[in-house]
Motif scaffolding. Structure first.
Motif, PDB file in Angstrom:
ATOM      1  N   THR A 344      10.516  -0.560 -10.014  1.00  0.00           N
ATOM      2  CA  THR A 344      10.940  -1.906  -9.622  1.00  0.00           C
ATOM      3  C   THR A 344      10.001  -2.431  -8.548  1.00  0.00           C
ATOM      4  O   THR A 344       9.122  -1.715  -8.039  1.00  0.00           O
ATOM      5  N   ALA A 345      10.175  -3.715  -8.225  1.00  0.00           N
ATOM      6  CA  ALA A 345       9.485  -4.346  -7.095  1.00  0.00           C
ATOM      7  C   ALA A 345      10.518  -5.134  -6.322  1.00  0.00           C
ATOM      8  O   ALA A 345      11.489  -5.636  -6.899  1.00  0.00           O
ATOM      9  N   TRP A 346      10.314  -5.245  -5.016  1.00  0.00           N
ATOM     10  CA  TRP A 346      11.288  -5.949  -4.184  1.00  0.00           C
ATOM     11  C   TRP A 346      10.598  -6.487  -2.941  1.00  0.00           C
ATOM     12  O   TRP A 346       9.772  -5.800  -2.325  1.00  0.00           O
ATOM     13  N   SER A 347      10.926  -7.722  -2.605  1.00  0.00           N
ATOM     14  CA  SER A 347      10.467  -8.319  -1.362  1.00  0.00           C
ATOM     15  C   SER A 347      11.577  -8.135  -0.332  1.00  0.00           C
ATOM     16  O   SER A 347      12.611  -8.801  -0.427  1.00  0.00           O
ATOM     17  N   PRO A 348      11.421  -7.228   0.638  1.00  0.00           N
ATOM     18  CA  PRO A 348      12.507  -6.957   1.589  1.00  0.00           C
ATOM     19  C   PRO A 348      12.941  -8.241   2.298  1.00  0.00           C
ATOM     20  O   PRO A 348      12.124  -8.926   2.919  1.00  0.00           O
ATOM     21  N   LEU A 349      14.214  -8.568   2.193  1.00  0.00           N
ATOM     22  CA  LEU A 349      14.688  -9.878   2.622  1.00  0.00           C
ATOM     23  C   LEU A 349      14.424 -10.138   4.095  1.00  0.00           C
ATOM     24  O   LEU A 349      14.096 -11.254   4.485  1.00  0.00           O
ATOM     25  N   ASP A 407      17.584  -1.366   0.168  1.00  0.00           N
ATOM     26  CA  ASP A 407      18.411  -0.775   1.231  1.00  0.00           C
ATOM     27  C   ASP A 407      17.532  -0.685   2.472  1.00  0.00           C
ATOM     28  O   ASP A 407      16.637   0.149   2.557  1.00  0.00           O
ATOM     29  N   ASP A 408      17.794  -1.535   3.447  1.00  0.00           N
ATOM     30  CA  ASP A 408      16.906  -1.600   4.610  1.00  0.00           C
ATOM     31  C   ASP A 408      16.844  -0.290   5.378  1.00  0.00           C
ATOM     32  O   ASP A 408      15.786   0.072   5.919  1.00  0.00           O
ATOM     33  N   THR A 409      17.946   0.442   5.443  1.00  0.00           N
ATOM     34  CA  THR A 409      17.940   1.726   6.142  1.00  0.00           C
ATOM     35  C   THR A 409      17.047   2.722   5.417  1.00  0.00           C
ATOM     36  O   THR A 409      16.213   3.410   6.021  1.00  0.00           O
ATOM     37  N   ASP A 410      17.207   2.787   4.104  1.00  0.00           N
ATOM     38  CA  ASP A 410      16.382   3.666   3.277  1.00  0.00           C
ATOM     39  C   ASP A 410      14.905   3.291   3.399  1.00  0.00           C
ATOM     40  O   ASP A 410      14.026   4.146   3.568  1.00  0.00           O
ATOM     41  N   LEU A 411      14.631   1.996   3.321  1.00  0.00           N
ATOM     42  CA  LEU A 411      13.255   1.526   3.336  1.00  0.00           C
ATOM     43  C   LEU A 411      12.581   1.774   4.685  1.00  0.00           C
ATOM     44  O   LEU A 411      11.439   2.244   4.730  1.00  0.00           O
ATOM     45  N   ALA A 416       8.460   4.468   7.834  1.00  0.00           N
ATOM     46  CA  ALA A 416       8.111   5.162   9.071  1.00  0.00           C
ATOM     47  C   ALA A 416       7.569   6.564   8.816  1.00  0.00           C
ATOM     48  O   ALA A 416       6.715   7.048   9.570  1.00  0.00           O
ATOM     49  N   THR A 417       8.031   7.221   7.762  1.00  0.00           N
ATOM     50  CA  THR A 417       7.677   8.622   7.549  1.00  0.00           C
ATOM     51  C   THR A 417       6.632   8.837   6.460  1.00  0.00           C
ATOM     52  O   THR A 417       6.093   9.940   6.345  1.00  0.00           O
ATOM     53  N   ARG A 418       6.310   7.824   5.655  1.00  0.00           N
ATOM     54  CA  ARG A 418       5.390   8.010   4.534  1.00  0.00           C
ATOM     55  C   ARG A 418       4.123   7.164   4.613  1.00  0.00           C
ATOM     56  O   ARG A 418       3.182   7.403   3.849  1.00  0.00           O
ATOM     57  N   ILE A 419       4.128   6.162   5.493  1.00  0.00           N
ATOM     58  CA  ILE A 419       2.941   5.297   5.603  1.00  0.00           C
ATOM     59  C   ILE A 419       2.089   5.783   6.771  1.00  0.00           C
ATOM     60  O   ILE A 419       2.536   5.790   7.916  1.00  0.00           O
ATOM     61  N   HIS A 420       0.875   6.205   6.468  1.00  0.00           N
ATOM     62  CA  HIS A 420      -0.030   6.703   7.506  1.00  0.00           C
ATOM     63  C   HIS A 420      -0.389   5.561   8.456  1.00  0.00           C
ATOM     64  O   HIS A 420      -0.620   4.420   8.011  1.00  0.00           O
TER      65      HIS A 420
END
Length: 489
Positions: A344-349, A407-411, A416-420
């Motif tokens: 999927t794709a999503w633009s975080p609101l 899900d903003d918490t999930d995202l 924070a933990t996967r993007i270098h």
């Protein structure tokens, strides 16, 4: 599918969810209605329907937050879902998939009905009677350059040769009772069509539509490809034709169920100053620009008309729920059309349409043998850096689909933990949206700069991937079951 044919049926649906508040006390259209609307967006309160607007004729109403987040518990996207024919508990993924399906269906052209059967023709105002002075035109922000008749209506325009009829949302500011001005950006569809009329040396006929089927402003706010008629797209979305009716003074057709229709011509020159206006990025702009003038030649409306307003600003409001969702659907469709495996794709609101998230299935390595995460992210960048929707956001994050991007918490945890902080990203230079506030003043002025694609994909299973320390993954099934059985204790 839940088909709602006009704004009044939509309000009935919101009221049944407890998501509509009828404001019966006197309210001013000069800032007060918009201020209350903005607060409902920030507090996720029911949509306000202002039934007693100061200075307006009895029965004339304003509707705030028509497609903002819903106050209904567990149904955050209910207003958006109902607008496009989905049930109120539809998820973000449901919405995006629904729009992608409609994009690939044959268009269903609108059908014309008699004027006598069109609610928008209950009152016809021509000549000197066709003036905005009799309507509760709202002023949205204290810093704005004037009152804004259009924040949620669609502008109907057609190329001189008739090959393409476009319905789009663009802000429009009142100059006086018979004239308006608004953004006509060359890269946007209305700018493309206006330019064809300019080259022909004739003012462009237009119709500005308020209200009607709730899918109308939704389709007008999403980035369909040039040449695609929004009316046919809505017909495909529903599987049945939208009803339209001819205008009074220009050769255009408008939705028969509209609340208010303003008709006229758009000038050949950029001869009026528009703005400033509070923007979707959440800041009060101080910029103005020279824009064409909309001359008003006719106004038609329903009994007791309803004028929708969007109090644009900090997330979440209609720009984020509609344009953001539409951009996500276009991104998903383009990546799938390119043969890339995408969930999927999503633009975080709450990122104000500045970010896009693309999630991919766990088996993407099997479907793309010999491709590593850097190459996969590069291929996504190749597709989206060459598309209008891909270039409309500044940063795209590529993640595994064990994360729900809505899900903003999930995202936030995943980002924070996967993007270098420095590596595993690639910049693509070219056009950028001039209203994205993350760019420098020069980049916004030139509409040119970088969009960045971030590789946040996990290692392959067995190559250092760590399991989640979550309730769903860190405990055996029998322990989870016992905890859930006694949860109410």
């Amino acid at each position: 599918m839940t088909r709602i044919t006009d704004l009044r049926g939509y309000l009935d649906a919101l009221e049944s969810l407890g998501d509509l508040h009828r404001v019966r006390r006197p309210v001013s259209a000069d800032l007060e209605a918009a201020a209350l609307t903005r607060l409902t967006c920030e507090r996720r309160a029911p949509a306000p329907l202002f039934e007693n607007v100061e200075g307006a004729a009895p029965g004339f109403r304003l509707l705030g937050a028509p497609a903002a987040l819903s106050s209904a518990p567990g149904r955050e996207l209910a207003r958006v879902a109902l607008s496009v024919g989905l049930p109120p508990d539809a998820t973000a993924a449901d919405l995006v998939e629904h729009l992608v399906r409609a994009r690939h269906l044959p268009p269903v052209p609108p059908k014309t009905v008699d004027r006598a059967d069109a609610p928008c023709k209950q009152h016809v105002l021509l000549g000197a009677d066709a003036t905005l002075d009799r309507f509760p035109v709202p002023r949205i922000h204290a810093q704005d350059g004037g009152r804004y008749p259009n924040t949620w209506g669609v502008i109907v325009a057609r190329t001189p040769d008739g090959r393409w009829t476009n319905w789009s949302i663009a802000r429009v500011m009142q100059l006086d009772g018979r004239r308006m001005t608004g953004l006509v950006i060359p890269a946007q569809h209305i700018g493309m069509i206006w330019q064809e009329w300019v080259e022909r040396g004739e003012p462009m006929p237009y119709a500005l539509v308020q209200g009607g089927d709730p899918a109308i402003p939704f389709a007008g706010g999403i980035p369909l490809p040039p040449g695609v008629d929004e009316a046919g797209y809505i017909g495909a979305l529903y599987g049945e034709a939208l009803e339209t009716v001819p205008c009074e003074t220009v050769d255009l057709r408008v939705p028969a169920s509209a609340e208010i229709v303003i008709e006229g011509h758009l000038s050949l020159e950029r001869d009026a100053r528009e703005g400033p206006f509070g923007e979707f990025a959440g800041y009060a702009s101080q910029e103005t620009s020279m824009q064409p003038v909309y001359t008003i030649e006719a106004i038609t409306h329903r009994d007791d008309p309803i004028w929708p307003l969007v109090a644009e600003g900090r997330p979440v409001d209609e720009f984020h729920t509609v344009t953001g969702v539409g951009q996500a659907a276009e991104v998903l469709a383009e990546l799938r059309d390119a043969g890339l495996p995408v969930t999927t794709a999503w633009s975080p609101l709450r990122a104000a349409a500045h970010w896009m998230v693309v999630t991919v299935p766990q088996n993407w390595r099997e479907r793309l043998p010999g491709v590593d995460s850097a190459e996969f992210t590069h291929r996504i960048g190749e597709v989206l850096s060459d598309s209008h929707s891909g270039r409309a956001t500044a940063a795209t994050f590529v993640l595994d689909d064990d994360v729900d991007p809505a899900d903003d918490t999930d995202l936030l945890w995943a980002l924070a933990t996967r993007i270098h902080p420095l590596e595993r990203s690639e910049a693509w230079y070219g056009f950028v949206h001039p209203l994205l506030n993350c760019y420098t003043a020069r980049e916004r002025e030139e509409a040119s700069g970088p969009i960045v694609f971030h590789d946040g994909l996990l290692p392959a299973p067995g190559e250092g991937r760590m399991p989640h320390a979550s309730f769903a993954q860190a405990y055996p099934e029998d322990v989870r079951r016992r905890v859930l059985e006694h949860w109410t204790d």
